[in-house]
Motif scaffolding. Structure first.
Motif, PDB file in Angstrom:
ATOM      1  N   TYR A   1     -47.934  20.817  -9.033  1.00  0.00           N
ATOM      2  CA  TYR A   1     -48.090  21.939  -9.949  1.00  0.00           C
ATOM      3  C   TYR A   1     -47.913  23.270  -9.221  1.00  0.00           C
ATOM      4  CZ  TYR A   1     -49.806  18.673 -13.456  1.00  0.00           C
ATOM      5  OH  TYR A   1     -49.904  17.648 -14.360  1.00  0.00           O
ATOM      6  N   LEU A   2     -48.402  23.331  -7.992  1.00  0.00           N
ATOM      7  CA  LEU A   2     -48.253  24.549  -7.198  1.00  0.00           C
ATOM      8  C   LEU A   2     -46.788  24.812  -6.886  1.00  0.00           C
ATOM      9  CD1 LEU A   2     -49.752  26.839  -5.747  1.00  0.00           C
ATOM     10  CD2 LEU A   2     -49.873  25.384  -3.718  1.00  0.00           C
ATOM     11  N   VAL A   3     -46.062  23.767  -6.544  1.00  0.00           N
ATOM     12  CA  VAL A   3     -44.623  23.897  -6.263  1.00  0.00           C
ATOM     13  C   VAL A   3     -43.895  24.420  -7.493  1.00  0.00           C
ATOM     14  CG1 VAL A   3     -42.505  22.594  -5.802  1.00  0.00           C
ATOM     15  CG2 VAL A   3     -44.556  22.160  -4.442  1.00  0.00           C
TER      16      VAL A   3
ATOM     17  N   ILE B   1     -47.803  24.588 -19.769  1.00  0.00           N
ATOM     18  CA  ILE B   1     -48.167  25.379 -18.592  1.00  0.00           C
ATOM     19  C   ILE B   1     -47.539  26.762 -18.669  1.00  0.00           C
ATOM     20  CG2 ILE B   1     -47.867  25.568 -16.087  1.00  0.00           C
ATOM     21  CD1 ILE B   1     -48.089  22.511 -15.974  1.00  0.00           C
ATOM     22  N   CYS B   2     -46.311  26.821 -19.158  1.00  0.00           N
ATOM     23  CA  CYS B   2     -45.612  28.097 -19.318  1.00  0.00           C
ATOM     24  C   CYS B   2     -46.401  29.032 -20.229  1.00  0.00           C
ATOM     25  CB  CYS B   2     -44.218  27.836 -19.884  1.00  0.00           C
ATOM     26  SG  CYS B   2     -43.238  29.322 -20.177  1.00  0.00           S
TER      27      CYS B   2
ATOM     28  N   GLY C   1     -38.739  14.624 -12.799  1.00  0.00           N
ATOM     29  CA  GLY C   1     -39.484  13.846 -13.772  1.00  0.00           C
ATOM     30  C   GLY C   1     -40.960  13.716 -13.462  1.00  0.00           C
ATOM     31  N   ALA C   2     -41.421  14.377 -12.399  1.00  0.00           N
ATOM     32  CA  ALA C   2     -42.839  14.311 -12.035  1.00  0.00           C
ATOM     33  C   ALA C   2     -43.713  15.034 -13.052  1.00  0.00           C
ATOM     34  CB  ALA C   2     -43.051  14.907 -10.642  1.00  0.00           C
ATOM     35  N   VAL C   3     -43.136  16.034 -13.739  1.00  0.00           N
ATOM     36  CA  VAL C   3     -43.844  16.764 -14.800  1.00  0.00           C
ATOM     37  C   VAL C   3     -42.999  16.670 -16.068  1.00  0.00           C
ATOM     38  CG1 VAL C   3     -44.696  19.006 -15.572  1.00  0.00           C
ATOM     39  CG2 VAL C   3     -44.958  18.340 -13.177  1.00  0.00           C
ATOM     40  N   SER C   4     -43.597  16.262 -17.155  1.00  0.00           N
ATOM     41  CA  SER C   4     -42.865  16.095 -18.408  1.00  0.00           C
ATOM     42  C   SER C   4     -42.514  17.455 -19.017  1.00  0.00           C
ATOM     43  CB  SER C   4     -43.702  15.298 -19.411  1.00  0.00           C
ATOM     44  OG  SER C   4     -44.854  16.041 -19.791  1.00  0.00           O
ATOM     45  N   PRO C   5     -41.441  17.534 -19.812  1.00  0.00           N
ATOM     46  CA  PRO C   5     -41.064  18.800 -20.458  1.00  0.00           C
ATOM     47  C   PRO C   5     -42.164  19.384 -21.334  1.00  0.00           C
ATOM     48  CG  PRO C   5     -39.251  17.244 -20.561  1.00  0.00           C
ATOM     49  CD  PRO C   5     -40.431  16.485 -20.027  1.00  0.00           C
ATOM     50  N   SER C   6     -42.883  18.546 -22.068  1.00  0.00           N
ATOM     51  CA  SER C   6     -43.944  19.049 -22.942  1.00  0.00           C
ATOM     52  C   SER C   6     -45.082  19.666 -22.141  1.00  0.00           C
ATOM     53  CB  SER C   6     -44.475  17.929 -23.820  1.00  0.00           C
ATOM     54  OG  SER C   6     -44.969  16.853 -23.030  1.00  0.00           O
TER      55      SER C   6
ATOM     56  N   TYR D   1     -40.396  30.982 -14.196  1.00  0.00           N
ATOM     57  CA  TYR D   1     -39.851  29.953 -13.303  1.00  0.00           C
ATOM     58  C   TYR D   1     -39.991  28.573 -13.931  1.00  0.00           C
ATOM     59  CZ  TYR D   1     -40.052  33.624  -9.713  1.00  0.00           C
ATOM     60  OH  TYR D   1     -39.898  34.791  -9.002  1.00  0.00           O
ATOM     61  N   VAL D   2     -41.140  28.324 -14.558  1.00  0.00           N
ATOM     62  CA  VAL D   2     -41.353  27.042 -15.228  1.00  0.00           C
ATOM     63  C   VAL D   2     -40.353  26.882 -16.376  1.00  0.00           C
ATOM     64  CG1 VAL D   2     -42.958  25.664 -16.589  1.00  0.00           C
ATOM     65  CG2 VAL D   2     -43.788  26.918 -14.595  1.00  0.00           C
ATOM     66  N   LEU D   3     -40.173  27.943 -17.155  1.00  0.00           N
ATOM     67  CA  LEU D   3     -39.223  27.887 -18.265  1.00  0.00           C
ATOM     68  C   LEU D   3     -37.804  27.663 -17.760  1.00  0.00           C
ATOM     69  CD1 LEU D   3     -38.579  28.213 -21.289  1.00  0.00           C
ATOM     70  CD2 LEU D   3     -38.355  30.679 -20.886  1.00  0.00           C
ATOM     71  N   ASN D   4     -37.446  28.352 -16.682  1.00  0.00           N
ATOM     72  CA  ASN D   4     -36.102  28.218 -16.126  1.00  0.00           C
ATOM     73  C   ASN D   4     -35.849  26.793 -15.626  1.00  0.00           C
ATOM     74  OD1 ASN D   4     -33.573  29.697 -15.254  1.00  0.00           O
ATOM     75  ND2 ASN D   4     -34.223  28.842 -13.298  1.00  0.00           N
ATOM     76  N   ASP D   5     -36.856  26.221 -14.949  1.00  0.00           N
ATOM     77  CA  ASP D   5     -36.721  24.839 -14.482  1.00  0.00           C
ATOM     78  C   ASP D   5     -36.628  23.876 -15.661  1.00  0.00           C
ATOM     79  OD1 ASP D   5     -36.787  25.646 -11.890  1.00  0.00           O
ATOM     80  OD2 ASP D   5     -38.810  24.939 -11.449  1.00  0.00           O
TER      81      ASP D   5
END
Length: 283
Positions: free
Chosen positions: A8-10, A92-93, A82-87, A57-61
């Motif tokens: 999550y930090l990354v 988080i965004c 795929g370590a973090v799901s889009p939803s 950054y989260v949205l861009n990724d």
């Protein structure tokens, strides 16, 4: 730090928060950074932009997750891998965005307006504008300019025209270097990662890098020429620009933050510039 917390930090890209130090440029360059209460006054504006930036950054990724899967480095990020799901990434965004706007409002309505402008441009960039050549460079540059203006608003300091131009041209220079670095690193597969790279004819980014680099030297010189002692910092500025060009053309990457943190010479000359500037202005 466990693996879950680390991923999550990354995703928030804390290294990129260095860009938000641009908020402190107006008081630092104006000789007011040591005034009582000034450093503490910048805590809330800095935090607001850090949260807002991480949200973008989260949205861009999230938007780039398919294209990033073709990138040798970015494919290991939490969302493309795929370590973090889009939803979850979208949630988080939003969770980052809400406190960012609240902190922006605490600073001032004008600061909030600048923060919203930064967010709006970043969202448009992530959704479409990053695919349009030249316009993508100006979108990245606008982020630095809005941080600069927001810093002036937060500290009640007017940003001079020459400082504005210097930061504008420097940000265009760095943006061009970033694109050229991507093009050199990805080669024939560059278009699969970023569509705008398909529309830059061979040699154009090199030309733009040279043009903006030369313009930065001219505008920065005109900015410091009113204080004769500061003219000597032009030498350090010149060295930093040359070193960044060398790094990009050598295939070492053009990301400004990564270049600063990984290149010892760039880091050293940046620290030396700040110390020399501070000694001349605050002695």
């Amino acid at each position: 730090m466990n693996r879950t917390t680390f991923k999550y930090l990354v995703m928030l890209r804390p290294k990129q928060w260095l860009k938000n130090l641009m908020i402190f440029f107006p008081p630092f360059l104006g000789g007011a950074i040591l005034a009582p209460g000034v450093p503490a006054r910048g805590a809330v504006p800095f935090a607001a932009f850090c949260l807002a930036a991480s949200s973008t950054y989260v949205l861009n990724d999230l938007c780039d997750r398919h294209n990033d899967s073709h990138h040798p480095v970015k494919r290991h990020r939490p969302i493309p891998s795929g370590a973090v799901s889009p939803s979850l990434a979208l949630a988080i965004c939003v969770l980052l965005l809400v406190p960012a706007l609240w902190l922006g409002w605490l600073v001032s309505p004008v600061f909030l307006l600048l923060l919203v402008a930064y967010l709006a441009i970043s969202v448009c960039y992530s959704l479409k504008l990053k695919e349009i050549p030249v316009l993508d460079l100006f979108c990245i540059s606008s982020g630095f300019l809005l941080r600069l203006q927001a810093g002036g608003e937060a500290f009640g300091i007017l940003v001079s025209p020459w400082l504005f131009l210097s930061v504008f041209l420097l940000s265009l220079f760095l943006s061009t270097g970033k694109r050229l670095g991507e093009l050199n690193a990805l080669g024939e597969g560059a278009g699969a990662h970023r569509k705008s790279l398909l529309h830059y004819p061979e040699g154009v980014l090199d030309l733009l890098l040279a043009m903006t680099g030369a313009a930065v030297l001219v505008t920065y010189t005109l900015y410091v020429v009113t204080r004769p002692a500061l003219v000597y910092t032009v030498i350090l500025c010149c060295f930093g620009l040359f070193r960044f060009v060398l790094r990009v053309k050598s295939g070492l990457g053009g990301d400004p933050t990564e270049s600063l943190l990984k290149d010892r010479q760039l880091l050293a000359v940046s620290v030396l510039w700040a110390l020399m500037f501070a000694w001349i202005v605050y002695r």
